[in-house]
Design an enzyme around this catalytic site. Structure first.
Site, PDB file in Angstrom:
ATOM      1  N   GLU A  17       0.849  -1.104  -0.072  1.00 23.53           N
ATOM      2  CA  GLU A  17       0.056  -0.029   0.060  1.00 23.53           C
ATOM      3  C   GLU A  17       0.538   1.368  -0.076  1.00 23.53           C
ATOM      4  OE1 GLU A  17      -4.290  -0.488   1.305  1.00 23.53           O
ATOM      5  OE2 GLU A  17      -2.829  -1.112   3.371  1.00 23.53           O
ATOM      6  N   HIS A  38      -0.283   5.588   7.900  1.00 27.45           N
ATOM      7  CA  HIS A  38      -1.402   4.714   7.706  1.00 27.45           C
ATOM      8  C   HIS A  38      -1.483   3.661   8.795  1.00 27.45           C
ATOM      9  CE1 HIS A  38      -4.367   2.023   5.875  1.00 27.45           C
ATOM     10  NE2 HIS A  38      -3.601   1.085   5.604  1.00 27.45           N
ATOM     11  N   HIS A  44      -4.215   0.747  11.034  1.00 21.94           N
ATOM     12  CA  HIS A  44      -5.339  -0.048  10.978  1.00 21.94           C
ATOM     13  C   HIS A  44      -5.918  -0.042  12.386  1.00 21.94           C
ATOM     14  CE1 HIS A  44      -3.266  -2.551   7.779  1.00 21.94           C
ATOM     15  NE2 HIS A  44      -3.760  -1.667   7.394  1.00 21.94           N
ATOM     16  N   HIS A  80     -11.245  -0.692   7.013  1.00 24.25           N
ATOM     17  CA  HIS A  80      -9.583  -0.882   6.712  1.00 24.25           C
ATOM     18  C   HIS A  80      -9.136  -0.151   7.724  1.00 24.25           C
ATOM     19  CE1 HIS A  80      -6.272  -0.710   3.321  1.00 24.25           C
ATOM     20  NE2 HIS A  80      -5.947  -0.897   4.670  1.00 24.25           N
TER      21      HIS A  80
END
Length: 281
Positions: A82, A101, A103, A186
């Site tokens: 990603e 990023h 989760h 996500h």
């Protein structure tokens, strides 16, 4: 001088991986990036090379990638699938230096239910009046593997577009309107003008989600219905959000110094940084 700047940048990036892991924003997955400060063309960035964040400890654990397409500068170096989240945000917004990023299990629920993530305490004014949700399911084409991952420039561009463009006269036309974008089912991504700011926003996005969840639960228990609209929970006003965001900018460094010390106390047992402690300002 240049080598010192690069070492400081990479040391800060390595420690940022540790801080995010320590605060349970990333586990074996999730990542943080930073622009290459020595790239004259401003066209590359650094990101862990598919190494679990807690185990990133040396420049050899970090890859350099082109902002334009997310490809590695060294073809023999792999990368996280990603990385296009990072490359396309950095491409779209020249003023963004770092992207996180995550989760986070505290934040993900707000990407799958109506109602949305709202600023409920003063440390999260940067969330602004709205936190957009990028639902990747709306954008798959017939050849995409529908695994929720942003694995190409097309999906990366769409995700980056959800950060919007501000119409504020105090910002440039290429500045993002939002500091955080939720990614449906996500996680989320957040941005900063420095690594420290991006990490700060990630930490307090997660903290805000926990507080909001607690407030929702309390409102449901104390109200006559299970609804948790604005009539039952006092969110920050638009003015409060803006003023809190401005006021807290001066204290990003204060939080960062504590977080660095926290992970450095675990050096030798889990978190290691071959470049030494990052420059703390």
């Amino acid at each position: 001088m240049q080598l010192s700047l690069l070492n400081q940048t990479l040391s800060t990036l390595i420690t940022a991986n540790h801080v995010l892991h320590y605060h349970k924003l990333i586990d074996s997955f999730g990542h943080v990036s930073v622009r290459n400060p020595l790239s004259a063309a401003n066209n590359t960035f650094f990101l862990s090379a598919a190494v679990p964040p807690a185990l990133v400890g040396d420049p050899r654990d970090v890859g350099e990638y082109y902002i334009d397409d997310g490809s590695p500068v060294d073809p023999d170096v792999g990368g996280v699938r990603e990385r296009f989240i990072h490359s396309r945000i950095l491409k779209r917004f020249p003023g963004v230096v770092s992207v996180v990023h995550s989760h986070s299990e505290d934040v993900v629920p707000y990407s799958v239910v109506d109602g949305g993530l709202e600023a409920v305490f003063h440390m999260a004014g940067f969330l602004g009046d709205q936190v957009p949700v990028f639902d990747i399911g709306k954008y798959y084409n017939s050849t995409d593997t529908q695994d929720m991952l942003v694995k190409n420039t097309r999906l990366g561009d769409i995700a980056a577009s959800y950060l919007g463009l501000t119409n504020s006269s105090t910002k440039g036309n290429s500045d993002p309107e939002h500091a955080v974008v939720l990614m449906g089912n996500h996680g989320f991504a957040t941005i900063g003008s420095t690594i420290e700011e991006a990490v700060y926003r990630a930490v307090y996005t997660q903290a805000n989600a926990r507080i909001q969840t607690t407030a929702i639960n309390l409102a449901a228990l104390g109200g006559t219905t299970a609804l948790w609209g604005r009539g039952q929970i006092k969110y920050l006003t638009s003015k409060e959000r803006a003023d809190c965001e401005i006021a807290n900018r001066a204290y990003v460094g204060q939080a960062w110094r504590l977080w660095v010390r926290e992970v450095e106390t675990l050096a030798g047992t889990l978190y290691q940084n071959s470049l030494g402690s990052p420059l703390v300002t």
